[in-house]
Design a protein around this motif. Sequence first.
Motif, PDB file in Angstrom:
ATOM      1  N   LEU A 249     -53.652  13.689 -11.519  1.00  0.00           N
ATOM      2  CA  LEU A 249     -53.767  12.632 -12.289  1.00  0.00           C
ATOM      3  C   LEU A 249     -55.011  11.767 -12.157  1.00  0.00           C
ATOM      4  CD1 LEU A 249     -50.133  10.755 -12.639  1.00  0.00           C
ATOM      5  CD2 LEU A 249     -51.324  12.093 -14.328  1.00  0.00           C
TER       6      LEU A 249
ATOM      7  N   GLY B 216     -54.911  11.622 -15.646  1.00  0.00           N
ATOM      8  CA  GLY B 216     -54.337  10.446 -15.860  1.00  0.00           C
ATOM      9  C   GLY B 216     -54.921   9.264 -15.954  1.00  0.00           C
TER      10      GLY B 216
ATOM     11  N   ARG C 285     -42.532  14.098 -16.049  1.00  0.00           N
ATOM     12  CA  ARG C 285     -41.956  13.827 -17.279  1.00  0.00           C
ATOM     13  C   ARG C 285     -41.818  12.273 -17.715  1.00  0.00           C
ATOM     14  NH1 ARG C 285     -37.108  17.352 -18.205  1.00  0.00           N
ATOM     15  NH2 ARG C 285     -38.803  19.024 -18.338  1.00  0.00           N
ATOM     16  N   ASP C 286     -42.157  11.950 -18.961  1.00  0.00           N
ATOM     17  CA  ASP C 286     -41.808  10.765 -19.403  1.00  0.00           C
ATOM     18  C   ASP C 286     -40.479  10.174 -19.627  1.00  0.00           C
ATOM     19  OD1 ASP C 286     -42.315  12.545 -21.617  1.00  0.00           O
ATOM     20  OD2 ASP C 286     -41.157  11.046 -22.812  1.00  0.00           O
TER      21      ASP C 286
ATOM     22  N   SER D  11     -44.732   9.800 -26.337  1.00  0.00           N
ATOM     23  CA  SER D  11     -44.848   9.320 -25.016  1.00  0.00           C
ATOM     24  C   SER D  11     -46.124   9.044 -24.757  1.00  0.00           C
ATOM     25  CB  SER D  11     -44.275  10.142 -23.996  1.00  0.00           C
ATOM     26  OG  SER D  11     -45.188  11.325 -23.626  1.00  0.00           O
TER      27      SER D  11
ATOM     28  N   THR E 247     -47.648   9.284 -22.093  1.00  0.00           N
ATOM     29  CA  THR E 247     -48.078  10.427 -21.067  1.00  0.00           C
ATOM     30  C   THR E 247     -48.540  11.380 -21.890  1.00  0.00           C
ATOM     31  OG1 THR E 247     -45.860  11.165 -21.110  1.00  0.00           O
ATOM     32  CG2 THR E 247     -46.565  10.009 -19.079  1.00  0.00           C
ATOM     33  N   ASP E 248     -48.152  11.766 -23.262  1.00  0.00           N
ATOM     34  CA  ASP E 248     -48.691  12.712 -24.083  1.00  0.00           C
ATOM     35  C   ASP E 248     -50.136  12.237 -24.464  1.00  0.00           C
ATOM     36  OD1 ASP E 248     -46.578  14.711 -23.873  1.00  0.00           O
ATOM     37  OD2 ASP E 248     -45.625  14.218 -25.647  1.00  0.00           O
TER      38      ASP E 248
ATOM     39  N   VAL F   1     -52.093  10.361 -23.153  1.00  0.00           N
ATOM     40  CA  VAL F   1     -53.035  10.040 -22.222  1.00  0.00           C
ATOM     41  C   VAL F   1     -53.495  11.486 -21.864  1.00  0.00           C
ATOM     42  CG1 VAL F   1     -53.215   9.808 -19.610  1.00  0.00           C
ATOM     43  CG2 VAL F   1     -51.981   8.121 -20.968  1.00  0.00           C
ATOM     44  N   SER F   2     -52.619  12.647 -21.893  1.00  0.00           N
ATOM     45  CA  SER F   2     -52.799  13.884 -21.585  1.00  0.00           C
ATOM     46  C   SER F   2     -53.825  14.242 -22.880  1.00  0.00           C
ATOM     47  CB  SER F   2     -51.806  15.063 -21.811  1.00  0.00           C
ATOM     48  OG  SER F   2     -51.011  14.631 -20.618  1.00  0.00           O
TER      49      SER F   2
ATOM     50  N   VAL G  34     -49.803   1.889 -17.606  1.00  0.00           N
ATOM     51  CA  VAL G  34     -50.099   2.945 -18.509  1.00  0.00           C
ATOM     52  C   VAL G  34     -50.000   2.322 -20.030  1.00  0.00           C
ATOM     53  CG1 VAL G  34     -49.247   5.045 -19.458  1.00  0.00           C
ATOM     54  CG2 VAL G  34     -48.903   4.813 -16.960  1.00  0.00           C
TER      55      VAL G  34
ATOM     56  N   ALA H 156     -44.314   3.733 -23.397  1.00  0.00           N
ATOM     57  CA  ALA H 156     -44.899   3.685 -22.097  1.00  0.00           C
ATOM     58  C   ALA H 156     -44.000   3.147 -21.069  1.00  0.00           C
ATOM     59  CB  ALA H 156     -46.345   2.752 -22.130  1.00  0.00           C
TER      60      ALA H 156
ATOM     61  N   TYR I 282     -42.624   7.003 -15.686  1.00  0.00           N
ATOM     62  CA  TYR I 282     -42.627   8.628 -15.773  1.00  0.00           C
ATOM     63  C   TYR I 282     -41.345   8.747 -14.986  1.00  0.00           C
ATOM     64  CZ  TYR I 282     -47.782   8.990 -16.142  1.00  0.00           C
ATOM     65  OH  TYR I 282     -49.108   8.830 -16.817  1.00  0.00           O
TER      66      TYR I 282
END
Length: 473
Positions: free
Chosen positions: A43, A47, A104-105, A120, A122-123, A125-126, A154, A326, A329
């Motif tokens: 991350l 991340g 996973r989110d 999500s 997290t997607d 951010v990725s 996040v 957000a 995780y």
Amino acid sequence: MLRVAVVGSGPSGVYTAQSLVQQSGVPGVRVDVLDRLPCPYGLVRYGVAPDHEKIKSLQQNLRAVLEDQRVGFVGNVEVGERGLTPERLLELYHAVVYCVGAARDRRLGVPGEDLAGSHSATDFVSWYSAHPDAADNGFRLDGPSAVVIGVGNVAVDVTRILARGADELRATDVPQGALAALAASRVRAVHMVGRRGPGQAKFTTKELRELGGLGSARVSVDPADLALDPAFADSSALPAVNRRNLEVVRGWAAGAAEGSGAAARDGAAEAARTISLRFFLRPVELLGEDGRVAAVRFERTEPDGTGGVRGTGRYEEIEAQLVLRAVGYKGVALPGLPFDQARGTVPNEAGRVLRDGVPSPGEYVAGWIKRGPTGVIGTNRPCAKETVTSLLADAAELAGRPVPADPIGALRDLGHEPVAWRGWLSIERAESDLGRSLGRGRVKIPDWPGLRAAAREDADLRAAAREGADQEA
Ligand code: NAP
């Protein structure tokens, strides 16, 4: 010699390797740090936001550990694939420490969550971090209003990236595709929404304050939201971080100068975007139009007196063509390892993996998969240290078992194509070359074929050099 595999090269994995070589009282220790990606740092690379250069520079510390001669980086090897089960891994090493994070989110569990335009965080951010699994996630930034659900760090990161002008991101290693999309973004209003009050928000003050320092955006807070929080009138009972957060929010609400960035300096009219912080709104449904999200429906909440909230039966809609969830995780079960579904972690005692409540010899965990997705990067240091202390207490017993001298060869026999440290250095060079060709600094390679080709370049060059030398001889 004690041979240890650490699975995952993010902060918890690297701190585990560091702790192993530093604390090891056994005659010798050799640590292989495995990662499913050909790139290290987890991350910290994929991340931490690209504009957080100071935190990113932690990579230099992690690098020093991975370059220690007792430590090896073994990228492009996925545990759980091609017969590399936890059971097989334990045949190859005396001990295995799983530092696989929380991949996973978490879900909201409300209708409309899967409408196009709802993602999500997290997607997201990725995507802007160039994670190769996110290469195809085209984010449409063509509507004026975005809603970010959640008020953790996040949420603050994705809000800031949406609100920051692309010009400011050009100097970072953000991939070219994401940079172009952010430059063309039509998002003008970003609403960051918490279900509880500002006194209970999870963000940290430094991160929160940064929102007020963006030249490109003005922060607004609705005083009516704040008035609902009893801590707003008297915050003395709150932990220090929450109290400081409230002070920042209070300053914004009053339109005061402290940290209010564009609002104070430039006036509302000149800021290109607005960031609106909202509280006491619980998402109940994402509303669609022609299959795409168009708004989020929230129920107004109020404090229940115990730190939680209850619904009031009053509702409010916020327009949104983009929704980023957000809300935290969640750990993912690794086949062959025990897993606590409710907590999203591997059951453990001071880092020793518990199978049916009993420590499983040679199996350990550290980081988010051990304690859940909380804390900052530095929290992983003591966490890793505790696990390593347990491991080293067991070391004499573990090291008595014979293991293969060449575990990497055994991984190849299973069909894996490990990328060694040299391969990673080759990716770094390719990223610098890519940046140069674009008139930028280093730019991340965002896709699997690109990363694999760059990693192979080093092996190809060495093979060509060997061939040349053979021919000369
Ligand atoms: P987090 O800190 O746990 O925040 C999650 C947020 O989502 C909370 O506001 C939570 O509200 C809300 N939430 C959860 N379920 C919800 C639901 N069903 N509906 C509405 N809201 C909901 O998680 P995170 O932001 O993903 O961060 C994870 C960790 O990474 C944290 O330790 C964070 O500090 C760290 N991190 C640090 C940085 C940095 O230092 N710059 C950057 C990124 C991440 P409740 O409080 O009401 O549950």
